[in-house]
Design an enzyme around this catalytic site. Structure first.
Site, short mmCIF file in Angstrom:
data_model
loop_
_atom_site.label_atom_id
_atom_site.label_comp_id
_atom_site.label_asym_id
_atom_site.label_seq_id
_atom_site.Cartn_x
_atom_site.Cartn_y
_atom_site.Cartn_z
N HIS A 260 0.82 -1.22 0.00
CA HIS A 260 0.00 0.00 0.00
C HIS A 260 0.84 1.26 0.00
CE1 HIS A 260 -3.25 -2.80 0.71
NE2 HIS A 260 -3.96 -1.88 0.07
N GLU B 11 -12.25 -9.46 -5.13
CA GLU B 11 -10.80 -9.53 -4.94
C GLU B 11 -10.37 -10.83 -4.28
OE1 GLU B 11 -9.39 -6.32 -2.45
OE2 GLU B 11 -11.19 -6.35 -1.23
N ASP C 20 -5.33 -7.83 -4.70
CA ASP C 20 -5.56 -8.98 -3.82
C ASP C 20 -5.94 -10.22 -4.62
OD1 ASP C 20 -4.96 -8.28 -1.14
OD2 ASP C 20 -6.61 -6.85 -1.22
N CYS D 39 -10.42 -1.70 -10.07
CA CYS D 39 -9.78 -0.63 -9.30
C CYS D 39 -8.41 -1.07 -8.77
CB CYS D 39 -10.67 -0.15 -8.16
SG CYS D 39 -11.02 -1.43 -6.97
#
Ligand code: PEP
Ligand code: MG
Length: 591
Positions: free
Chosen positions: A188, A429, A453, A500
Site C-alpha cells: 500500500h 478480490e 488482492d 480498481c
C-alpha cells in the site's frame, strides 16, 4: 556518484536533496544512574515540554478539525497528568537506579499492555495513546523534536521501508520522491506513491546512512535508478529529461475534457483511486470522471483513535460535494494485512492477509462498521456516493451487511437525521467472490475488481513479500480469465463492473479490458490521461480480430436470471418486489 537500482513504483524524474527517514522505535536499555533525583527532574521537565506540545497540537487540531478532531490531544494530556503514570516512572527510577528514558519506556509498555488487555473496546484503544505519549517523552528526553519529517524544502525521502500509516502521516507537499531499501511493488505504500504521482522506487538495497542526509539525489522512476551525489554529466542529462517530461505532461493535458471513446465508438469510464480529501485536487486536475475507489481506511490510519461519525461525515461530504454530479465510490474500511492500526487492538496474526481484515472486522465488530455506515449514508445526501464492501467471499456476508445497513437506517430514522440512498457494490478480490460472481451479481449494484488482492490470493503469492514479486504475476492467464468471467457474470445480471486494482492502469492491458467489455477503470490520478490517449487510439473491433489466443476464456457456469429484487442496494422499490420477505437470507447458498 553512487548508483542504486530498485523496482520502479511510479515513473518520472525527481531531483533534490535527500532526507533519510528513520523509525523512532529504538529499544531502550536499562542504563544505570548515580543521581536518581536528577533523572526524576529530567522526567518532570520532559513531561512539561510534552504538555506544551500537546496544547499546541490541540489548538491546531481545533482549528483544522474541530473539537472532535482535537479531543485526542486532550486525552493524551489527561493521561500524562495522571498520577499513576508519573508514579510508575518515579518507582522505576528510584527503585532500579536507572535513567529516565528506561523508566518511561517501561511505564509505556506496562500501561499499554494493561489497556490492551481490558475488556472495554474504548479502553483497549487507549493502548496506542499511552505508547504515543511515551514515544513523545522519549523523543524529548533524547533531544529530538516532534515526530515526522523536518524539512523546509521538498526532499527525496530515503527509508528502510515505510508502513502505510507512516506514509499517510507524511507531509506530501514536502516529498519529491520515495526510495526504500526494502518493500514490495504491490504494497500500500507503493500504491500511495502512485496516487501522489511521484517517482518512487522500492527494494533498492540502499544502505541507509545518516551521511546521505542533505546530499543531492536524482531518482529516475521509470528506469528504477537513484543517483546519489550525481556527476555533472548525469545531472545535466537528467535535468534535460525532466524538462522533456514536463513537456509530455503538458501535451497530455490537452486531452482534458475529451470523452474516453475508442475509434469504433466504445466508451469506458476513467475514474480515480484516492485515499483522502488531499488527493481530490489531483483527481480533478487529471480529469477523473469520478472516484472509483476511496480507500477509507487511510482516514483511520492517519489517526491515533477511531475517527468519529462527524469527522467521517465531513470528509465524505466534502468529497461528494467537490465531485458534484460525478460518482464517488467509497470503500468501507479495509484495515488489516499490511494496513495495521494499533488502536483497533487486534490480536497479532501469523498470517494477517488471510486473517481478520476488511469486512471481517466490520462484521465481527459492528459498532465500528455502524459508525462508518451512518457517516456514509448521511453524506450520500450531498452527492453521488456509492458504498463498496471489500474482501467479500460469500453471499452470506452480503446478507449480514444488509441486516446491519437496515439497522443503521433505523438508527438514523430514530435520530431524525436525513440520509440518501447510495448504491452498494462489492470488491471482487478473492477467488471465491470471482467464482460465485454470478450469484453475487444478483445481490449488489456493481462490482469493482481488486486485482491486487485477487492476484495474491489466486497465485498464492504474498503481495508484501518482495521475494515472490516475480511470482506475483497479475498477467497470469488465471487472473485474466477470472476477470473476463466476472465481467460476463456482471453483465448477465445487468450490473456494471470496473477494475480498481493496479492492473487497471496497466497500459499494456487497456485494449484487452476494452475487448472484455470492462465498464470502468479506476486508477491513480496520474494514469488517467495516458490511458485516455490509448483509448482514443484504439479500434476495439480490429483489436478483437487480431487478439492472439494466448488464453482461452473458460466455459462458465450457466448464468441465471437476474434476481435484482434480492439486491441489498436497490435505488428504490421496483415493480414486483416483495421486499423484505423476498430477500435472500444467504442460507440457500450454504452447502
Ligand atoms: C485490490 O486489492 O486490488 C484493491 C484495489 O484493494 P487494496 O489494494 O487496497 O487492497
Ligand atoms: Mg484489496
Amino acid at each position: 556518484m553512487q548508483v542504486y537500482h530498485g523496482k520502479s513504483v511510479f515513473g518520472g524524474i525527481a531531483i533534490g536533496r535527500i532526507l533519510v527517514y528513520g523509525r523512532e522505535e529504538k529499544p531502550v536499555k536499562p542504563e544505570k544512574t548515580k543521581d536518581a533525583k536528577a533523572e526524576m527532574l529530567r522526567y518532570r521537565k520532559a513531561a512539561q515540554t510534552a504538555l506544551k506540545q500537546l496544547d499546541g497540537l490541540y489548538q491546531k487540531a481545533l482549528q483544522e478539525a474541530g473539537e472532535d478532531g482535537a479531543a485526542i490531544f486532550e486525552i493524551h494530556r489527561m493521561m500524562l497528568e495522571d498520577n499513576a503514570y508519573g508514579e510508575s516512572v518515579e518507582n522505576i527510577i528510584y527503585g532500579q537506579q536507572v535513567k529516565a528514558e528506561y523508566a518511561v519506556a517501561r511505564t509505556g509498555e506496562h500501561f499499554a499492555r494493561m489497556f490492551a488487555d481490558m475488556e472495554d473496546a474504548y479502553m483497549r484503544e487507549r493502548a496506542a495513546d499511552v505508547k504515543d505519549i511515551s514515544e513523545r517523552l522519549l523523543a524529548i528526553l533524547g533531544g529530538e523534536g516532534e515526530k515526522g519529517i523536518r524539512t523546509k524544502e521538498p526532499v527525496i525521502l530515503l527509508a528502510e521501508d515505510l508502513s502505510p500509516s507512516e506514509t499517510v502521516r507524511l507531509d506530501k507537499e514536502m516529498i519529491l520522491s520515495f526510495v526504500t531499501a526494502r518493500g514490495s511493488l504491490n504494497s500500500h505504500t507503493a500504491i500511495l506513491a502512485r496516487t501522489m504521482g511521484i517517482p518512487a522506487l522500492v527494494d533498492t538495497g540502499l544502505p541507509l546512512d545518516g551521511k546521505l542526509d542533505g546530499m543531492l539525489g536524482i531518482v529516475d522512476g521509470l528506469a528504477g535508478v537513484i543517483y546519489i551525489d550525481p556527476d555533472e554529466e548525469t545531472l545535466t542529462g537528467m535535468g534535460k529529461a525532466l524538462e522533456q517530461e514536463k513537456e509530455k505532461a503538458k501535451l497530455l493535458q490537452t486531452l482534458k475534457g475529451r470523452e474516453n471513446v475508442t475509434l469504433d465508438g466504445q466508451s469506458i469510464l476513467l475514474y480515480a483511486n484516492i485515499g483522502n480529501i488531499g488527493d481530490l485536487a489531483a483527481a480533478l486536475q487529471n480529469d477523473a470522471g469520478g472516484i472509483g475507489l476511496l480507500r477509507s481506511e487511510f482516514i483511520y490510519l492517519e489517526r491515533d483513535r477511531f475517527p468519529t461519525e462527524e469527522e467521517q461525515f465531513r470528509i465524505y461530504r466534502t468529497v461528494a460535494e467537490t465531485m458534484g454530479k460525478k460518482p464517488v465510490i467509497i470503500r468501507t474500511l479495509d484495515i488489516g494485512a499490511d494496513k495495521q492500526c494499533d488502536y483497533f487492538g487486534m490480536e497479532k496474526e501469523g498470517n494477517p492477509a488471510l486473517g481478520c481484515r476488511a469486512i471481517r472486522i466490520c462484521l465481527t465488530r459492528p459498532d465500528i462498521f455502524r459508525t462508518q455506515l451512518r457517516a456514509l449514508f448521511r453524506a450520500s445526501v450531498y452527492g453521488e456516493i456509492s458504498i463498496m464492501y471489500p474482501m467479500i467471499t460469500s453471499v452470506k456476508e452480503i446478507c449480514r451487511i444488509r441486516k446491519i445497513v437496515e439497522e443503521v437506517k433505523e438508527e438514523l430514522n430514530a435520530r431524525g437525521v436525513a440520509y440518501g440512498n447510495p448504491g452498494q457494490g462489492i470488491m471482487i478480490e478473492t477467488p471465491a467472490a470471482a467464482l460465485i460472481s454470478d450469484l453475487l451479481a444478483r445481490e449488489v449494484d456493481f462490482f469493482s475488481i481488486g486485482t491486487n488482492d485477487l492476484t495474491q490470493y489466486l497465485l498464492a503469492a504474498d503481495r508484501q513479500n518482495r521475494a515472490v514479486d516475480e511470482f506475483y504475476d497479475s498477467h497470469h492467464p488465471a487472473v485474466l480469465r477470472l476477470i473476463q468471467m466476472v465481467v460476463e457474470n456482471a453483465h448477465q445480471a445487468g450490473i456494471r463492473v470496473g477494475i480498481c486494482g493496479e492492473l487497471g492502469a496497466d497500459p499494456g492491458l487497456t485494449r484487452e479490458f476494452l475487448a472484455m467489455g470492462v465498464d470502468e477503470l479506476s486508477v491513480s490520478p496520474g494514469r488517467i490521461l495516458p490511458l485516455r490517449r490509448i483509448i482514443l487510439e484504439t479500434d476495439v473491433s480490429e483489436y478483437r480480430k487480431m487478439r492472439q489466443k494466448e488464453w482461452q476464456p473458460p466455459v462458465y457456469m450457466e448464468t441465471q436470471e437476474c434476481h435484482r429484487s434480492n439486491s441489498i442496494c436497490r435505488q428504490g422499490p421496483e415493480e414486483g418486489d416483495t421486499f423484505p420477505a423476498g430477500r435472500s437470507t444467504g442460507d440457500e447458498y450454504l452447502a
